[in-house]
Scaffold this motif. Structure first.
Motif, PDB file in Angstrom:
ATOM      1  N   GLY A 246      31.078  39.032  38.451  1.00 45.04           N
ATOM      2  CA  GLY A 246      29.992  39.955  38.133  1.00 45.04           C
ATOM      3  C   GLY A 246      28.888  39.924  39.169  1.00 45.04           C
ATOM      4  O   GLY A 246      28.353  40.970  39.564  1.00 45.04           O
ATOM      5  N   ALA A 247      28.532  38.718  39.634  1.00 44.65           N
ATOM      6  CA  ALA A 247      27.478  38.588  40.638  1.00 44.65           C
ATOM      7  C   ALA A 247      27.916  39.193  41.969  1.00 44.65           C
ATOM      8  O   ALA A 247      27.176  39.975  42.591  1.00 44.65           O
ATOM      9  CB  ALA A 247      27.112  37.116  40.819  1.00 44.65           C
TER      10      ALA A 247
ATOM     11  N   LEU B 163      38.616  29.371  40.904  1.00 47.63           N
ATOM     12  CA  LEU B 163      38.139  29.831  39.598  1.00 47.63           C
ATOM     13  C   LEU B 163      39.244  30.414  38.725  1.00 47.63           C
ATOM     14  O   LEU B 163      38.965  30.969  37.666  1.00 47.63           O
ATOM     15  CB  LEU B 163      37.024  30.868  39.783  1.00 47.63           C
ATOM     16  N   SER B 164      40.480  30.307  39.149  1.00 40.27           N
ATOM     17  CA  SER B 164      41.586  30.764  38.308  1.00 40.27           C
ATOM     18  C   SER B 164      41.645  29.920  37.040  1.00 40.27           C
ATOM     19  O   SER B 164      41.610  28.686  37.088  1.00 40.27           O
ATOM     20  CB  SER B 164      42.916  30.644  39.052  1.00 40.27           C
ATOM     21  N   GLY B 165      41.685  30.578  35.919  1.00 42.66           N
ATOM     22  CA  GLY B 165      41.729  29.867  34.644  1.00 42.66           C
ATOM     23  C   GLY B 165      40.387  29.358  34.167  1.00 42.66           C
ATOM     24  O   GLY B 165      40.318  28.626  33.180  1.00 42.66           O
ATOM     25  N   ARG B 166      39.296  29.758  34.831  1.00 45.47           N
ATOM     26  CA  ARG B 166      37.974  29.276  34.443  1.00 45.47           C
ATOM     27  C   ARG B 166      37.239  30.252  33.519  1.00 45.47           C
ATOM     28  O   ARG B 166      36.071  30.070  33.226  1.00 45.47           O
ATOM     29  CB  ARG B 166      37.123  29.012  35.691  1.00 45.47           C
TER      30      ARG B 166
ATOM     31  N   GLY C 222      28.706  30.044  43.454  1.00 44.95           N
ATOM     32  CA  GLY C 222      29.633  29.730  42.370  1.00 44.95           C
ATOM     33  C   GLY C 222      31.017  29.381  42.896  1.00 44.95           C
ATOM     34  O   GLY C 222      31.652  28.424  42.427  1.00 44.95           O
ATOM     35  N   LEU C 223      31.512  30.125  43.874  1.00 38.56           N
ATOM     36  CA  LEU C 223      32.809  29.812  44.482  1.00 38.56           C
ATOM     37  C   LEU C 223      32.759  28.466  45.199  1.00 38.56           C
ATOM     38  O   LEU C 223      33.703  27.663  45.111  1.00 38.56           O
ATOM     39  CB  LEU C 223      33.192  30.913  45.473  1.00 38.56           C
TER      40      LEU C 223
ATOM     41  N   PHE D 228      33.230  31.502  33.493  1.00 36.06           N
ATOM     42  CA  PHE D 228      32.620  31.192  34.782  1.00 36.06           C
ATOM     43  C   PHE D 228      33.162  32.127  35.863  1.00 36.06           C
ATOM     44  O   PHE D 228      32.412  32.663  36.686  1.00 36.06           O
ATOM     45  CB  PHE D 228      32.888  29.734  35.148  1.00 36.06           C
ATOM     46  N   GLY D 229      34.473  32.352  35.858  1.00 37.69           N
ATOM     47  CA  GLY D 229      35.073  33.271  36.824  1.00 37.69           C
ATOM     48  C   GLY D 229      34.544  34.681  36.653  1.00 37.69           C
ATOM     49  O   GLY D 229      34.278  35.394  37.634  1.00 37.69           O
TER      50      GLY D 229
END
Length: 502
Positions: free
Chosen positions: A211-212, A199-202, A178-179, A205-206
């Motif tokens: 979580g994963a 992922l800031s502001g996502r 994801g990253l 999704f972030g």
């Protein structure tokens, strides 16, 4: 230099592997001791050169799979160097402790040399895929240690350990992907991802990526309720296997938070810090209370690891609750968390070596089978007494320095959570003192019924056992009385981390 530190144990393993198993076991054990001692000296050189540097040192970057954005990128800073140090010390202690081993020595030594490379590699990795490779390979190595040289239900315990932690590694890989997909250009490089925070502001999704990654790291740590693989794994692992499992492999989870989850996902971490704090508090209390109920000494020590790692998770979660304020308290909490990782590795390592000494003499870890060992084994009783007091945070040892910083930092940012966690120290003190009293004090029990050799034929610690334990206690004492040499590099890394997450 770092590559030499990481791969020296593996190179020694490759040199020993062609030797037939019929060769004297001392060839393998002495080779292991020499390799571990040389590695520890190299780590000392790295430490002295690094000093209190604020950034990465000994950095090395080589393309590995350039088309996928994967590279061999290594380096150390104030957050990773202490864990590299404690890893090298614990493996050296395990090598010295195993010098008289006679059963399956070749495979045992080769596995531990392989594990040492995996552990050192993970703490120096600055690429997510490189981190994942070492994370996964360490699971494989420890699986064979438990299954091949454990006792009791070693097979099922090893399988449970493998399935749980391998599931965690799969979750971790999903988070890494994801990253990678969110970054432009796509990369797995931790340093570049920390600069970009893709992922800031996502939003959702972030949160899913955190979580994963969080699930994989929490299983490894382990934190309630993801801890159930750990007690059977420790109970059935050989003593030195438990030392590495508790002292090093568990730290892969907590280290993953400070190296990956917090700096790469700062917005999501701050948003869900309350959940991390909650898990930390529950783990502190649950670990202490369940440990208090145990009759098996080794299983009791295993549950205290849930308690001690709970303090680390509480500290790291509290850092995300006060973004933009209380910067000094947040730095203190991170510093305490890393110090606790080091302290727990040293002191729990001694406790597991003591458990191994008990089992080697009495054939059991059941505390009810022992009493009055201070008479026939005064050195054993003395080492156990010092370790017990150090483990629940008596001033003068590393546990006090770590827990003081954690609670001081958490009280400023999460006062209610810190207050709820405080009774965990009292319960831990009670259970450890009770174990000391039951095993070492009191009158000698009547001879029957006892397992063969239990309690009556107990001899004191052998030279190699004492030589393995005393440096660990010495390091804990040095940190407790003169902590600045350890805290200086950790604080520099903590300041950088706190700045990165807001």
């Amino acid at each position: 230099m770092l590559s030499l530190v990481v791969f020296l144990p593996l190179a020694v393993a490759a040199a020993l592997a062609p030797l037939p198993s019929t060769v004297s076991p001392r060839v393998f054990t002495v080779g292991w001791v020499c390799a571990a001692a040389t590695d520890a000296l190299l780590v000392l050189v790295v430490w002295l050169v690094h000093g209190a540097s604020a950034g990465l040192t000994f950095e090395q970057r080589v393309p590995w799979i350039p088309g996928a954005g994967v590279g061999y990128h290594v380096g150390v800073d104030g957050l990773s160097l202490p864990l590299v140090g404690v890893t090298s010390v614990l493996f050296l202690a395990c090598a010295v402790h195993s010098v008289h081993r006679t059963r399956g020595v070749k495979g045992f030594v080769l596995l531990f040399l392989f594990l040492q490379t995996c552990c050192l590699g993970l703490f120096t990795a600055l690429d997510l895929i490189l981190f994942f490779v070492y994370f996964d390979l360490s699971i494989v190595g420890m699986y064979f240690v438990i299954a091949g040289w454990g006792g009791g239900n070693a097979g099922p315990s090893a399988l449970k350990f493998f399935l749980y932690t391998f599931l965690g590694s799969l979750a971790l890989l999903l988070g890494f992907l994801g990253l990678y997909l969110a970054a432009e250009p796509h990369t797995f490089d931790i340093v570049e991802l920390a600069r970009a925070t893709p992922l800031s502001g996502r939003g959702v999704f972030g949160a899913l990526v955190l979580g994963a990654i969080g699930a994989g790291l929490l299983i490894k740590t382990p934190v309630f309720p993801l801890h159930t693989w750990m007690p059977p794994a420790h109970t059935d692992a050989p003593a030195v296997g438990s030392v590495i499992l508790a002292g090093v492999l568990l730290k892969m989870g907590t280290y993953g938070f400070v190296r990956i989850a917090m700096p790469l996902l700062p917005r999501a971490w701050n948003e869900y810090a309350w959940l991390v704090v909650l898990l930390g508090v529950v783990s502190v209390l649950y670990g202490a209370l369940v440990a208090f109920a145990q009759e098996d000494f080794k299983r009791m020590v295993a549950y205290t690891s849930v308690n001690h790692m709970g303090y680390v998770i509480l500290a790291l979660g509290s850092v995300g609750l006060a973004v933009g304020s209380a910067e000094q308290a947040r730095v203190l909490a991170v510093t305490g968390a890393v110090t606790q990782m080091v302290s727990h590795g040293l002191l729990t390592g001694v406790l597991f070596l003591l458990a191994g000494a008990l089992h080697a003499r009495g054939g059991t870890h059941a505390m009810g089978q022992y009493s009055g060992l201070a008479g026939p084994a005064p050195v054993f009783a003395g080492v156990m007494a010092v370790t017990v007091f150090a483990s629940f945070g008596i001033p003068g040892f590393s546990g006090f320095v770590a827990e003081f910083q954690i609670l001081a930092g958490a009280l400023a940012t999460a006062p209610l959570a810190a207050a709820l966690a405080l009774p965990g120290i009292l319960v831990t003190a009670a259970l450890l003192l009770r174990a000391l009293h039951r095993i070492c004090l009191g009158e000698r029990p009547p001879i029957p019924p006892r397992p063969t050799g239990a309690s009556h034929d107990v001899t004191d610690l052998r030279a190699n056992e004492l030589t393995a334990m005393l440096p660990l206690l010495g390091a804990a004492l040095l940190i407790g009385t003169l902590p600045r040499w350890l805290l200086a590099p950790i604080e520099s890394g903590a300041v950088h981390l706190v700045g990165a997450i807001g």
